[in-house]
Design a protein around this motif. Structure first.
Motif, PDB file in Angstrom:
ATOM      1  N   GLY A  21      43.837  33.112  40.543  1.00 18.29           N
ATOM      2  CA  GLY A  21      44.699  31.759  41.629  1.00 18.29           C
ATOM      3  C   GLY A  21      44.987  32.188  42.475  1.00 18.29           C
ATOM      4  O   GLY A  21      44.776  33.512  42.935  1.00 18.29           O
ATOM      5  N   ARG A  22      45.885  31.598  43.360  1.00 11.25           N
ATOM      6  CA  ARG A  22      46.610  31.635  44.281  1.00 11.25           C
ATOM      7  C   ARG A  22      45.781  31.644  46.044  1.00 11.25           C
ATOM      8  O   ARG A  22      46.035  32.128  46.548  1.00 11.25           O
ATOM      9  CB  ARG A  22      47.375  32.418  44.297  1.00 11.25           C
ATOM     10  CG  ARG A  22      48.645  32.704  43.014  1.00 11.25           C
ATOM     11  CD  ARG A  22      49.649  31.199  43.133  1.00 11.25           C
ATOM     12  NE  ARG A  22      50.326  31.203  41.893  1.00 11.25           N
ATOM     13  CZ  ARG A  22      51.075  30.604  41.003  1.00 11.25           C
ATOM     14  NH1 ARG A  22      50.433  29.228  41.450  1.00 11.25           N
ATOM     15  NH2 ARG A  22      51.977  30.190  40.473  1.00 11.25           N
ATOM     16  N   LYS A  55      56.461  33.720  42.874  1.00 13.71           N
ATOM     17  CA  LYS A  55      57.141  33.936  44.116  1.00 13.71           C
ATOM     18  C   LYS A  55      57.051  35.677  44.839  1.00 13.71           C
ATOM     19  O   LYS A  55      56.730  36.421  46.180  1.00 13.71           O
ATOM     20  CB  LYS A  55      58.195  33.746  44.136  1.00 13.71           C
ATOM     21  CG  LYS A  55      58.049  32.623  44.392  1.00 13.71           C
ATOM     22  CD  LYS A  55      59.794  31.970  44.088  1.00 13.71           C
ATOM     23  CE  LYS A  55      61.207  32.209  43.447  1.00 13.71           C
ATOM     24  NZ  LYS A  55      60.652  32.179  42.385  1.00 13.71           N
ATOM     25  N   THR A  56      57.249  36.632  43.754  1.00 21.01           N
ATOM     26  CA  THR A  56      57.482  38.351  43.807  1.00 21.01           C
ATOM     27  C   THR A  56      55.932  38.714  44.148  1.00 21.01           C
ATOM     28  O   THR A  56      56.083  38.998  44.533  1.00 21.01           O
ATOM     29  CB  THR A  56      58.167  38.391  43.289  1.00 21.01           C
ATOM     30  OG1 THR A  56      59.788  38.400  42.312  1.00 21.01           O
ATOM     31  CG2 THR A  56      58.508  40.004  43.399  1.00 21.01           C
ATOM     32  N   ALA A  57      55.166  38.272  43.006  1.00 22.42           N
ATOM     33  CA  ALA A  57      54.039  38.387  42.875  1.00 22.42           C
ATOM     34  C   ALA A  57      53.515  38.250  44.292  1.00 22.42           C
ATOM     35  O   ALA A  57      52.459  39.367  45.275  1.00 22.42           O
ATOM     36  CB  ALA A  57      53.067  37.969  42.703  1.00 22.42           C
ATOM     37  N   LEU A  58      53.269  37.347  45.196  1.00 20.74           N
ATOM     38  CA  LEU A  58      52.874  37.120  46.469  1.00 20.74           C
ATOM     39  C   LEU A  58      53.109  37.604  47.370  1.00 20.74           C
ATOM     40  O   LEU A  58      52.671  37.823  48.667  1.00 20.74           O
ATOM     41  CB  LEU A  58      53.097  35.064  46.603  1.00 20.74           C
ATOM     42  CG  LEU A  58      52.208  34.160  45.913  1.00 20.74           C
ATOM     43  CD1 LEU A  58      52.969  32.619  45.928  1.00 20.74           C
ATOM     44  CD2 LEU A  58      50.755  34.565  46.060  1.00 20.74           C
ATOM     45  N   VAL A 195      55.674  26.882  45.432  1.00 24.67           N
ATOM     46  CA  VAL A 195      54.939  27.630  45.137  1.00 24.67           C
ATOM     47  C   VAL A 195      54.884  27.008  43.291  1.00 24.67           C
ATOM     48  O   VAL A 195      56.327  26.475  42.893  1.00 24.67           O
ATOM     49  CB  VAL A 195      55.052  28.673  44.677  1.00 24.67           C
ATOM     50  CG1 VAL A 195      53.977  29.874  43.548  1.00 24.67           C
ATOM     51  CG2 VAL A 195      55.032  30.272  45.836  1.00 24.67           C
ATOM     52  N   ARG A 196      54.118  26.711  43.067  1.00 27.18           N
ATOM     53  CA  ARG A 196      54.114  25.891  41.816  1.00 27.18           C
ATOM     54  C   ARG A 196      52.894  26.881  40.684  1.00 27.18           C
ATOM     55  O   ARG A 196      52.750  27.598  40.665  1.00 27.18           O
ATOM     56  CB  ARG A 196      53.440  24.445  41.618  1.00 27.18           C
ATOM     57  CG  ARG A 196      54.287  23.505  42.554  1.00 27.18           C
ATOM     58  CD  ARG A 196      54.218  22.068  42.593  1.00 27.18           C
ATOM     59  NE  ARG A 196      54.509  21.222  44.034  1.00 27.18           N
ATOM     60  CZ  ARG A 196      54.606  21.176  45.337  1.00 27.18           C
ATOM     61  NH1 ARG A 196      53.504  22.424  46.165  1.00 27.18           N
ATOM     62  NH2 ARG A 196      55.916  20.650  45.803  1.00 27.18           N
ATOM     63  N   ALA A 201      42.888  26.301  34.254  1.00 27.85           N
ATOM     64  CA  ALA A 201      41.975  26.659  34.471  1.00 27.85           C
ATOM     65  C   ALA A 201      42.266  28.456  34.982  1.00 27.85           C
ATOM     66  O   ALA A 201      41.814  29.306  33.628  1.00 27.85           O
ATOM     67  CB  ALA A 201      40.479  26.348  35.064  1.00 27.85           C
ATOM     68  N   ASP A 202      43.171  28.483  35.221  1.00 31.62           N
ATOM     69  CA  ASP A 202      43.777  29.801  36.342  1.00 31.62           C
ATOM     70  C   ASP A 202      44.998  29.944  34.957  1.00 31.62           C
ATOM     71  O   ASP A 202      44.981  31.492  34.526  1.00 31.62           O
ATOM     72  CB  ASP A 202      44.532  30.338  37.261  1.00 31.62           C
ATOM     73  CG  ASP A 202      43.033  29.573  38.726  1.00 31.62           C
ATOM     74  OD1 ASP A 202      42.132  30.063  37.819  1.00 31.62           O
ATOM     75  OD2 ASP A 202      43.812  29.104  39.384  1.00 31.62           O
TER      76      ASP A 202
END
Length: 932
Positions: A21-22, A55-58, A195-196, A201-202
């Motif tokens: 997602g994202r 957040k870290t993944a982004l 970031v929520r 689905a994701d």
């Protein structure tokens, strides 16, 4: 004892390469990178959300999708929050070879902050400018992307500097992105992206990717709902459950808060580990991530190499060239789940292997965490560290060590002394809530008379910083009295602080803090132990004037101003320069006001005392305003706005209020006045009421709204305990009341005015007296007084007052039907006022001229410079005044690169090709340029 090492083939955790997602969030980050890669663009962004939300993944996505950009990284660590500039050093360490590109003051400030240079504690905003310049220089080669994760756990000093930089980014091609739980504290107000949790689905896709067996669809949906789409929860919680539990839905997390449930999932992986593996992870929680340090500490604890394999197999941490936990909550789970005794053993091992010579403060901090109770030796080491911390990170860093030292001190007397030192440091750092607690700790122990007096002074400083007025004057008087038999000079200095605080608080001072009461107390101050210096004479003269009447203080205050600065350090000058400047105003001494305000601004700038800069700019703006150089005053008020924004100063915009009033900008002036009155009343800053209402009366007289000016003048002069503070307001009240036909009110205000002007005897004072008296007289006597006012004002630098005298004389001549003489005076007044931009009074003069058949030609405006933006105008003015790009950048808290970028746009807008031509197209200015 065998060293810890990573066995070959041990699996280590690595960040996931892809994201589920994202798409929206990635689009925002892609646009940020594109903007930063564009010349003349910079961006700041706070990526915020709950623990584990991604957040870290982004940030990792951003790092992997920034082609052509250089990356710099830092991360806040909860256990390192007390170590000043730890986070900033992470970010800047790879760039320190570029330090020579910075101006010397900025370079030295940054080197001192990082412990590379020994010197006085640098101002945090000078460090901020240094970091801004460093990032700008690095970005000249290629765009720079700075990623700061877990910003909520940055040390205070790093957070302050990095958010300062984020707010001052301009045209440097720098991106500064923070990951944080919430956009609060220092981060508040920066551009943000929330970031929520993932959409359902994701979330199902991500959950399915880690399930190891079949699962009831209702159970799967329950996990998605209960985790609220939190990616880390979706990944971690199923790993703590058996296939049977997942299939049947047993063992699902209950009503724990999400962060707690994620941490609990990590804890479930910790519990089965052998004691040595748990202890290894506990030692690895040290935020340096240094594997060599981990190896040595593990050796002291007898941890074998096989402990590494088990810890890595649990998927909690990565053991490579750096030790890195899977997630901050994993680190937290390791530390919080450990028994106290185990944590103390880990800290002691880390202290033992930390080099005392290279990193004494980190060693002291580990020793403090290892101490099972009070330990005077450790407390003494922390106190020594506090001194070094202050030199690098200022009072906030020192306060952290001193507070811990006080907590670990066994001896009650030493504990009280250390708590008092910690309280003073926290106040200097602006950490006022903690200061109350530490002062209570200090007073719980035995204190010497000097220490008790210091507590009183510190409580007064705390009261003044939090409410401006309130109890500060009375507390300072009590402290000064206590100091009388101990240290006469310190007692006198404290009395002077009390007098200054009482003048500032004015009618809003608390019980015992009235200016007259404080002056009476100050009259009993012990005599100085040396020949009276400027500060001594200021104390004696101010106290005498408040106690025995204005005239009693004038001779002593004159000597005080003449001697002020001699045999004084820069710190002493800055401490009382505000009082010296307003004393010159209260004495109607425009020459001293000019000299002292220029010196005040120079000192604040050259010493980097940014806490003093708002007051210095305000003092300078006022004298510049009344000399008629509104362009220079605007430059100063613009600079003040930048400083207030950068430093968070709460000073009211007095200069901007008077500027709007002189320009006749009623809407702007009323907006500022109303906001200021509400603010200063709340804060107990009574002097603000006098100043704001004086400006209100000035505005009313300029616009011809005399009834409003009378009301404002009466409000400004309502409290008569300190008549010297009313010098401006009384002049306006006389004029407004005379114009409104309120003869008795005007005469009463005039009598109060002459008590000041007669004793002062300066050309300014006697000019104001003559002009005001003329409004109350008729015939030859009125004309004589108007001519006297013109003659006296002509000998001062106060062109606005001179022009207003021409205006009033011209208005009187028109009423006397002497049309030719009236036209001469009114045209002179109009030309002066219009050329200075004093629009309200200029319009009055124009209206009077038209009434007698005269003409007043409006000044042609310089159209082209009005095309500039506000920042371009500021930069152009400073460049016109001879400042270099780095000097302009330091003045406006932007990078030299941004200055050059804006100048390249300014020149074509103004139709010029170089900065040497700026004085041809911008209004002339007498504002101070380079500090002398």
């Amino acid at each position: 004892m065998r060293p810890v090492r990573v066995p070959e083939g041990v699996p280590v955790w690595r960040p996931a390469a892809g994201l589920t997602g994202r798409r929206t969030e990635c689009g925002v980050l892609d646009r940020l990178v594109e903007a930063v890669r564009h010349p003349g663009e910079s961006r700041a962004l706070v990526v915020h959300g709950d623990a584990g939300v991604g957040k870290t993944a982004l940030l990792e996505y951003l790092a992997g999708h920034a082609p052509g950009c250089r990356l710099a990284r830092a991360a806040g660590v909860q256990s390192e929050m007390e170590l000043a500039f730890a986070g900033l050093h992470q970010l800047c360490a790879p760039m320190l070879d570029r330090l020579d590109s910075l101006p010397v003051p900025q370079r030295d400030a940054l080197r001192t902050a990082f412990g590379m240079l020994v010197g006085p504690a640098p101002d945090p905003f000078v460090i901020g400018l240094a970091v801004l310049g460093l990032l700008s220089h690095v970005a000249e080669e290629r765009p720079l992307l700075c990623l700061v994760d877990d910003a909520q756990w940055l040390d205070h000093a790093s957070a302050q500097v990095l958010t300062f930089v984020a707010r001052r980014l301009g045209a440097e091609s720098v991106g500064l992105v923070f990951g944080a739980r919430a956009p609060s504290g220092n981060l508040a107000g920066l551009p943000e992206m929330a970031v929520r949790g993932l959409p359902e689905a994701d979330a199902r896709v991500l959950l399915d990717s880690v399930l190891t067996g079949p699962i009831d669809l209702r159970v799967r949906d329950q996990i998605v709902v209960e985790t609220r789409g939190n990616p880390l929860a979706l990944l971690e919680i199923p790993r703590g459950l058996t296939v049977a539990e997942l299939a049947g839905g047993f063992g699902l997390p209950g009503a724990l808060p999400l962060a707690g449930s994620i941490e609990e999932s990590f804890r479930r992986r910790i519990d089965p580990l052998h004691h040595e593996s748990r202890q290894l992870l506990l030692v690895a929680a040290d935020p340096t991530g240094d594997p060599a340090l981990l190896c040595r500490a593990g050796g002291l604890l007898g941890i074998g190499a096989d402990a590494t394999a088990a810890a890595a197999d649990a998927g909690l941490a990565e053991f490579g060239i750096r030790v890195r936990f899977r997630h901050p909550l994993a680190r937290s789970a390791v530390y919080r789940s450990a028994p106290t005794r185990n944590r103390q053993q880990a800290h002691q091992a880390l202290a033992d292997v930390t080099d005392q010579r290279l990193d004494p403060d980190r060693r002291a901090w580990h020793r403090a965490q290892a101490a099972p109770g009070p330990d005077d030796e450790v407390a003494a080491e922390l106190e020594r560290s506090a001194g070094r911390a202050r030199a690098r990170g200022g009072p906030a860093a020192a306060a952290a060590f001193l507070k811990q030292a006080a907590t670990l001190t066994f001896d009650p007397e030493q504990r009280a002394g250390r708590a008092l030192s910690a309280a003073q440091a926290t106040i200097q750092a602006g950490l006022f809530d903690v200061a109350h607690e530490l002062l209570d700790m200090a007073e719980s122990g035995p204190l010497s008379d000097l220490q008790q007096a210091t507590v009183d002074v510190t409580r007064a400083q705390l009261a003044f910083n939090t409410s401006r007025g309130g109890d500060a004057p009375a507390l300072l008087v009590n402290a000064a009295r206590r100091l009388e038999p101990i240290d006469a000079d310190l007692s006198r200095a404290t009395y002077l602080d009390a007098v200054s605080a009482a003048i500032f608080a004015a009618g809003l001072a608390g019980p015992g803090g009235d200016v007259v009461e404080v002056a009476r107390a100050a009259a009993s101050a012990p005599p100085p132990r040396h020949a009276p210096r400027g500060a001594d004479l200021l104390l004696d003269g101010t106290a005498a004037g408040l106690r025995a009447g204005y005239a009693a203080g004038v001779p002593v205050l004159r000597r005080g101003l003449a001697a002020f600065g001699a045999d004084m350090s820069a710190d002493e000058e800055l401490r009382w320069m505000w009082l010296a400047c307003i004393t010159a105003l209260r004495l109607w001494d425009d020459d001293r006001w000019e000299q002292l305000s220029a010196r005040y601004l120079q000192l604040a700038r050259t010493t980097g005392a940014l806490s003093e800069l708002p007051l210095a700019l305000t003092a300078r703006a006022h004298i510049v305003l009344f000399t008629g150089d509104l362009s220079a005053a605007e430059s100063l008020t613009d600079e003040l706005q930048v400083v207030v924004e950068a430093t968070g100063s709460g000073l009211a915009p007095y200069g901007e209020i008077f500027l709007a009033a002189l320009r006749g900008d009623g809407r702007r002036a009323h907006t500022l006045i109303d906001a200021t009155l509400a603010d200063v009343t709340l804060r107990g800053e009574g002097v603000g009421i006098t100043l704001a209402e004086s400006a209100n009366a000035l505005l009313g007289n300029g616009l011809g709204h005399y009834d409003e000016a009378v009301a404002a003048g009466q409000r400004a002069t309502a409290h008569d305990e300190d008549p010297a503070s009313h010098c401006w307001a009384l002049v306006e009240l006389v004029e407004a009341a005379a114009r409104s036909g309120m003869t008795e009110t005007a005469a009463g205000a005039y009598r109060r005015l002459t008590e000041l002007t007669g004793a002062s005897g300066t050309e300014w004072a006697l000019g104001a007296e003559a002009r005001s008296h003329a409004l109350l007289r008729e015939g030859d006597e009125a004309e004589r007084l108007y001519r006297e006012a013109l003659a006296r004002f002509s000998k001062t630098r106060l062109r606005v007052d001179l022009a207003r005298a021409h205006l009033l004389y011209g208005e009187w001549l028109r009423r006397e039907r002497r049309r030719g003489d009236a036209r001469e005076q009114l045209r002179t007044a109009y030309d002066m006022l219009e050329s200075m931009g004093v629009a309200g009074f200029a319009e009055r003069a124009r209206h009077e001229l038209r009434a007698i058949g005269g003409t007043a030609r409006r000044r042609g405006s310089a159209v082209r410079h009005e095309e500039l933006t506000a920042q371009e105008t500021q930069i152009a003015r400073l460049a016109r005044d001879g400042l270099s790009n780095p000097e302009i950048g330091a003045r406006l808290f932007i990078s030299a690169h941004t200055v050059q970028y804006h100048l390249r746009k300014v020149f074509p807008k103004l139709g010029i090709t170089s900065r040497s031509q700026l004085d041809r197209v911008l209004p002339a200015s007498t504002s101070p340029g380079k500090p002398g």
